[in-house]
Write a protein that holds these residues in place. Structure first.
Motif, PDB file in Angstrom:
ATOM      1  N   SER A 115       0.150   3.920  -2.813  1.00 59.15           N
ATOM      2  CA  SER A 115      -0.406   5.102  -2.600  1.00 59.15           C
ATOM      3  C   SER A 115       0.415   6.324  -3.066  1.00 59.15           C
ATOM      4  O   SER A 115      -0.210   7.239  -3.406  1.00 59.15           O
ATOM      5  N   ALA A 116       1.638   6.015  -2.969  1.00 62.14           N
ATOM      6  CA  ALA A 116       2.599   6.952  -3.429  1.00 62.14           C
ATOM      7  C   ALA A 116       2.655   7.280  -4.981  1.00 62.14           C
ATOM      8  O   ALA A 116       2.651   8.643  -5.364  1.00 62.14           O
ATOM      9  N   VAL A 144       0.838  -1.321  -0.115  1.00 56.72           N
ATOM     10  CA  VAL A 144       0.037   0.043  -0.014  1.00 56.72           C
ATOM     11  C   VAL A 144       0.917   1.144   0.053  1.00 56.72           C
ATOM     12  O   VAL A 144       0.570   2.391  -0.563  1.00 56.72           O
ATOM     13  N   PHE A 145       1.995   0.984   0.586  1.00 54.91           N
ATOM     14  CA  PHE A 145       2.939   2.386   0.702  1.00 54.91           C
ATOM     15  C   PHE A 145       3.268   2.938  -0.814  1.00 54.91           C
ATOM     16  O   PHE A 145       3.084   4.098  -0.988  1.00 54.91           O
ATOM     17  N   VAL A 146       3.850   1.923  -1.441  1.00 51.47           N
ATOM     18  CA  VAL A 146       3.981   2.484  -2.720  1.00 51.47           C
ATOM     19  C   VAL A 146       3.147   2.684  -3.583  1.00 51.47           C
ATOM     20  O   VAL A 146       3.054   3.727  -4.465  1.00 51.47           O
TER      21      VAL A 146
END
Lengths: 190, 595
Positions: B574-575, B570-572
């Protein structure tokens, strides 16, 4: 998330990512970790701003609700938190306090000292406070500043902000016998 | 030699029962005494039936085979200075060899087997013998022969260095390899002289070891005590001499007799030389000689076509002719010491052999079982079996067929017919091992989703090799050669040190990542255990695959007391895609509260 929504007035509302279990594990992949760290920095700053906090002791902080999500039974490890704070320090949003190289406690600037400095100077010019001497205690807790954002500001943060002003030539600090006794005089911006 | 097909791993296709006995790489062919530029470098396989030459540059076009039955005899010339070790193969002449092109049926091989033989070398006699005496022997050997050498017409010349008489217009001396000097003397070969030499040869028995000319009555050399080749015509090794004598009587039935033969100073025994540029000629020669002498191809022929009586008769004849000669005891001197040493050696040999007798018995039993398995496999393939299958109910028809297929597959998995060993392959061992591995593992790897841990592959492969196991280190080295040999498999080392054999086509990282992302989407976060169950692969491999995904920033991990669980990243995500924020909540909530 439902509990935070119900008591929105008093409690900080955590973002979605707070309930994502991998958020509490330091990601080995570099690009993933950078994103994760950025999210943690954002979360810490907004949390500290919401609760008007400034100082953090890392060992104690990990048991705070911020770093310990009871709902999903995950908490951040101290060394991971230290890496996050390191990044905050690099950005100028925090500074290490306490003995050198221990990196156990820090100050979090949810607003940077430079921003505080301009707010204080703004207040001084609006209220015609130039060329008058104030003590730190008067600035942070005096009757004149009750309405201001910097009322009740942490003395260390205040000191940082006034240091910035002195560096710009907009204020002069007078150092007394203890930190409490420091006085300050504001000038017109030159 | 005859063009031959090769398998896609560039090994020769073997017939049933055929075994590879010896492999040597970097071998060049000589067409007579002339270097054959077309077939200058390749790998030579000696099987129980054939010699197969697989060209290095263009294996599919230039590879050739030579049936062992064509070889009359062979001899070894060890390398000296710049010239590498060579084996000369003297071929049995084929009838109608004047044309040299048409495939002919060998009349001698009347057992019904086809010895189709296209021989581009057929029309070329050996242009120059290595020494004058050798030439004389050759002459004796062959009777009048057509002089069809490419150099026909050009005069013979004497090498200015070694004084060897060379035939024809070759640029180099056949003996010392020095290019022809301008002042080299053209020579008229004196037929009378040669005949005289040949006559003297017949009276003396030349020692094959020290070349000392013994008196004809001697059976062992006077100088070195080694055994002399008897001049008795019943012994096949002296067959050349015997033949020469027979031919001297102008035997009209001799198949190769050509009345049009003119000059008659060129031996017409078809000669092919193998030049071993990377050494290994002597061991190759030993195996070749053994194979040719023991006539293994006949045994195979009998096996494969048991109902042809000619084959059996021939095999018997060969056996009779190869019976060992008795050694004559000698008294005193060096020979006693030598024989004492021989005795000790023999005693040791007996001890060793009896020690391993059990193993041999075991091997023999295993071979029997293999034979049985093969037999069952052929029965399953036979029309009777398919008829039987048809008779069964139509609903169980498919089921039976499937089971038969599976059974057949098991039988095939049982063994590798002629495993590559260090003894047979020598320097080319690892390359050959890699090819065989690839042959064997290709199906298995694709069945296992494109990746097999090296350890699993090793166990599987060794099981198939029955008794000739390979060392792990050899195995790894062979696997490392996959890419160099342009084979369809690859050895991959994961960062953790895990080695796996991969089919890059069906197991690329992108494919694996895509698959794992789909799993996470449909099953929620996965652990290595889950993935191993889903993919039906070993746990270590599942772990590696997840790490591959993690390194590609496609998944992220959650470490807890329950172990490591992988979520979609999700980190990447969403970025990279800020628009995805709106769509995520329902979807992500479901995933995150999976625990």
């Amino acid at each position: 998330m439902t509990t935070t929504a119900a008591s929105m007035d008093t409690e900080f509302q955590f973002p979605e990512i707070y309930n994502f279990p991998p958020f509490f594990t330091r990601q080995p992949n570099d690009s993933t970790w950078k994103e994760q760290r950025r999210m943690w920095c954002d979360l810490i700053l907004s949390y500290y701003k919401y609760n008007n906090l400034s100082s953090m002791t890392l060992a104690e902080a990990v048991s705070d609700p911020l770093f310990n999500n009871k709902q999903i039974h995950r908490s951040l490890r101290v060394d991971t938190l230290r890496e996050v704070v390191e990044e905050l320090v690099k950005q100028g949003n925090a500074c290490w306090t306490g003995p050198k190289n221990t990196r156990d406690a820090c100050l979090i600037f949810w607003r940077k000292p430079e921003a505080w400095a301009s707010i204080i100077h703004q207040w001084a010019s609006e209220n015609g406070m130039f060329n008058m001497v104030f003590t730190f205690f008067e600035l942070a807790n005096g009757d004149d500043t009750v309405e201001q954002e910097f009322h009740g500001l942490d003395p260390l943060t205040l000191r940082r902000a006034l240091d910035v002003l002195q560096g710009q030539g907009k204020a002069q600090l007078f150092v007394g016998t203890s930190d409490e006794d420091i006085g300050v005089k504001f000038f017109h911006s030159s | 030699m005859e063009p031959v097909e090769v398998a896609h791993t560039l090994r020769p296709l073997l017939e049933s029962g055929e075994k590879i006995l010896c492999i040597q790489s970097k071998v060049g062919l000589y067409n007579g005494h002339v270097r054959d530029e077309e077939h200058d470098s390749g790998t030579v396989y000696l099987t129980s039936l054939r010699l197969v030459y697989v060209d290095q540059q263009s294996p599919r076009e230039k590879s050739m085979e030579l049936h062992l039955s064509r070889i009359e005899r062979c001899s070894l010339h060890s390398g000296f200075l710049y010239s590498s070790g060579k084996i000369s193969l003297y071929l049995r002449p084929t009838p109608g060899r004047g044309s040299g092109k048409a495939p002919e049926q060998m009349p001698a091989q009347a057992d019904g087997r086809k010895y189709a033989w296209v021989s581009p070398y057929g029309s070329i006699g050996s242009a120059a013998a290595s020494a004058a005496t050798a030439a004389a022997v050759e002459r004796l050997n062959g009777h009048a022969r057509p002089h069809t050498a490419p150099s026909a017409g050009s005069p013979d010349w004497m090498c200015s260095i070694c004084e060897n008489v060379n035939k024809g217009g070759e640029g180099k001396c056949a003996l010392c390899g020095v290019p022809r000097q301008g002042d080299s003397v053209p020579v008229e070969v004196d037929d009378a002289l040669e005949r005289a030499i040949a006559n003297s040869m017949r009276q003396h028995a030349r020692c094959p070891v020290c070349t000392f000319d013994n008196h004809a009555s001697m059976t062992r050399c006077e100088m070195c005590d080694s055994e002399l080749q008897p001049q008795d015509s019943s012994v096949p090794l002296a067959g050349n001499m015997a033949r020469a004598e027979a031919v001297a009587g102008e035997d009209p039935s001799a198949p190769c007799y050509d009345a049009a033969a003119g000059d008659g100073d060129v031996s017409n025994v078809e000669l092919i030389k193998l030049s071993f540029r990377a050494g290994g000629s002597s061991s190759f020669y030993t195996t070749l000689n053994e194979t040719v002498n023991s006539s293994t191809w006949l045994v195979v022929d009998i096996d494969s076509a048991a109902d042809t009586p000619g084959g059996a008769a021939q095999a018997g004849a060969v056996q009779r002719s190869t019976t060992a000669r008795e050694r004559r005891p000698t008294v005193g001197g060096i020979s006693t010491l030598v024989s004492a040493a021989h005795e000790t050696e023999r005693a040791r040999d007996v001890t060793l052999r009896s020690a391993f007798a059990d193993l041999d018995a075991l091997t023999a039993m295993a071979n029997e079982i293999l034979g049985l398995a093969e037999q069952i496999a052929t029965q399953l393939n036979s029309p009777a079996a398919s008829k039987l299958r048809k008779r069964g109910g139509s609903e169980s028809d498919e089921d039976t067929a499937e089971r038969a297929d599976a059974f057949r597959q098991y039988l095939l998995d049982l063994g590798i017919d002629s495993p590559v060993t260090k003894d047979t392959a020598g320097a080319a061992f690892h390359e050959e091992l890699a090819r065989e591995l690839c042959d064997y593992l290709e199906n298995y790897v694709s069945k296992c989703g494109g990746t097999v841990a090296l350890v699993d592959a090793y166990c599987l492969y060794n099981r198939a090799r029955e008794f000739t196991l390979v060392y792990p280190s050899d195995f790894v080295q062979a696997c490392n050669k996959f890419s160099a040999l342009d084979l369809p498999l690859r050895l991959r080392e994961y960062p953790s040190g895990l080695l796996a054999i991969e089919d890059p086509g069906s197991a690329s990282d992108a494919l694996i990542i895509g698959r794992i992302k789909r799993y996470i989407q449909s099953f929620g976060p996965v652990t290595a255990n889950d993935l191993a169950a889903l993919e039906d692969c070993p746990l270590t491999l599942a772990e590696e695959r997840l790490w591959v995904c993690e390194r590609a920033a496609q998944v992220c991990r959650d470490e807890s007391v329950e172990g490591v669980r992988f979520y979609s990243n999700v980190f990447v995500d969403s970025a990279s895609g800020s628009t995805g924020d709106n769509a995520r909540p329902d979807d992500s909530d479901r995933q995150w509260h999976f625990i």
